[in-house]
Design a protein around this motif. Structure first.
Motif, mmCIF file in Angstrom:
data_model
loop_
_atom_site.group_PDB
_atom_site.id
_atom_site.type_symbol
_atom_site.label_atom_id
_atom_site.label_comp_id
_atom_site.label_asym_id
_atom_site.label_seq_id
_atom_site.Cartn_x
_atom_site.Cartn_y
_atom_site.Cartn_z
ATOM 1 N N GLY A 80 3.780 -5.717 33.768
ATOM 2 C CA GLY A 80 4.629 -6.738 34.385
ATOM 3 C C GLY A 80 4.757 -8.037 33.606
ATOM 4 N N TRP A 81 3.637 -8.676 33.325
ATOM 5 C CA TRP A 81 3.700 -9.974 32.641
ATOM 6 C C TRP A 81 4.225 -9.835 31.217
ATOM 7 N N LEU A 82 3.907 -8.715 30.581
ATOM 8 C CA LEU A 82 4.344 -8.492 29.207
ATOM 9 C C LEU A 82 5.856 -8.266 29.146
ATOM 10 N N LEU A 83 6.359 -7.407 30.001
ATOM 11 C CA LEU A 83 7.795 -7.130 30.031
ATOM 12 C C LEU A 83 8.576 -8.382 30.432
ATOM 13 N N THR A 84 8.077 -9.100 31.433
ATOM 14 C CA THR A 84 8.743 -10.327 31.871
ATOM 15 C C THR A 84 8.778 -11.365 30.752
ATOM 16 N N SER A 85 7.660 -11.525 30.048
ATOM 17 C CA SER A 85 7.627 -12.507 28.961
ATOM 18 C C SER A 85 8.560 -12.095 27.830
ATOM 19 N N LEU A 86 8.667 -10.812 27.576
ATOM 20 C CA LEU A 86 9.571 -10.334 26.532
ATOM 21 C C LEU A 86 11.031 -10.584 26.915
ATOM 22 N N VAL A 87 11.382 -10.322 28.157
ATOM 23 C CA VAL A 87 12.753 -10.571 28.627
ATOM 24 C C VAL A 87 13.071 -12.061 28.509
ATOM 25 N N ILE A 88 12.144 -12.903 28.940
ATOM 26 C CA ILE A 88 12.378 -14.349 28.845
ATOM 27 C C ILE A 88 12.461 -14.779 27.385
ATOM 28 N N PHE A 89 11.611 -14.208 26.526
ATOM 29 C CA PHE A 89 11.634 -14.542 25.095
ATOM 30 C C PHE A 89 12.993 -14.191 24.484
ATOM 31 N N VAL A 90 13.534 -13.048 24.855
ATOM 32 C CA VAL A 90 14.856 -12.647 24.355
ATOM 33 C C VAL A 90 15.925 -13.617 24.857
ATOM 34 N N CYS A 91 15.828 -14.037 26.105
ATOM 35 C CA CYS A 91 16.794 -14.998 26.660
ATOM 36 C C CYS A 91 16.692 -16.343 25.937
ATOM 37 N N VAL A 92 15.470 -16.810 25.726
ATOM 38 C CA VAL A 92 15.265 -18.066 24.989
ATOM 39 C C VAL A 92 15.796 -17.921 23.564
ATOM 40 N N GLY A 93 15.513 -16.785 22.948
ATOM 41 C CA GLY A 93 16.021 -16.532 21.600
ATOM 42 C C GLY A 93 17.539 -16.514 21.552
ATOM 43 N N ALA A 94 18.166 -16.005 22.614
ATOM 44 C CA ALA A 94 19.631 -15.972 22.664
ATOM 45 C C ALA A 94 20.209 -17.379 22.755
ATOM 46 N N LEU A 95 19.446 -18.321 23.255
ATOM 47 C CA LEU A 95 19.886 -19.716 23.280
ATOM 48 C C LEU A 95 19.694 -20.388 21.921
ATOM 49 N N TRP A 96 18.799 -19.834 21.116
ATOM 50 C CA TRP A 96 18.375 -20.500 19.889
ATOM 51 C C TRP A 96 19.499 -20.673 18.875
#
Length: 165
Positions: A80-96
């Motif tokens: 759970g925490w790993l998948l959630t953090s990865l999804v958020i990381f991808v979203c943050v990266g998409a803003l980058w």
């Protein structure tokens, strides 16, 4: 020992990613508040450089070390925490990428105003607002990721625990 070395690199990369990113963000906010094209041009040039040379590579180190830590620890990607953090990381990266482009545009506008001796064009405020709010969203995501790295639970699970659910 390998796991601890990779974890150390992962934490250091997170510090660089978060620290340089937040520092750049706050400096450009402060410079923009002056309305002085010369100040903005100088600070924006440094922000673009630091984000390109330090913050972006730190993001790639995060991806690589995070993957290695997952493999070495035997955690499935569906944790759970790993998948959630990865999804958020991808979203943050998409803003980058848009943030980097907006920073370059802010820099170019300030350089243009400085060179012409004119005040900043009115469009600066609009570009700045987009950049600012994308930064707010990106850092909110980064705060959530750090929370999950430390607690190993998702923000929703943390809220549930806090409320006694």
């Amino acid at each position: 020992m390998l796991y601890l070395c990779i974890k150390y690199l992962h934490v250091i990369a997170a510090v660089f990613l978060f620290g340089f990113g937040m520092g750049s963000y706050l400096y450009l906010i402060a410079a923009s508040r002056t309305g002085n094209p010369q100040v903005i041009a100088h600070v924006a040039r440094m922000v673009v450089r630091f984000d390109a040379w330090i913050t972006t590579p730190a993001g790639f180190v995060q991806i690589i070390t995070g993957y290695l830590l997952m493999r070495l620890s035997g955690l499935p990607m569906s944790t759970g925490w790993l998948l959630t953090s990865l999804v958020i990381f991808v979203c943050v990266g998409a803003l980058w990428l848009p943030v980097l482009l907006l920073q370059k545009r802010l820099h170019a506008m300030a350089v243009g105003a400085e060179a012409s001796g004119q005040p900043l064009e009115s469009r600066y405020a609009s570009v700045y607002r987009w950049w600012f709010w994308m930064g707010v969203c990106g850092f909110a995501g980064m705060f959530a990721i750090v929370l999950m790295m430390v607690t190993k639970i998702t923000p929703l699970q943390l809220i549930g625990l806090t409320l006694g659910l």
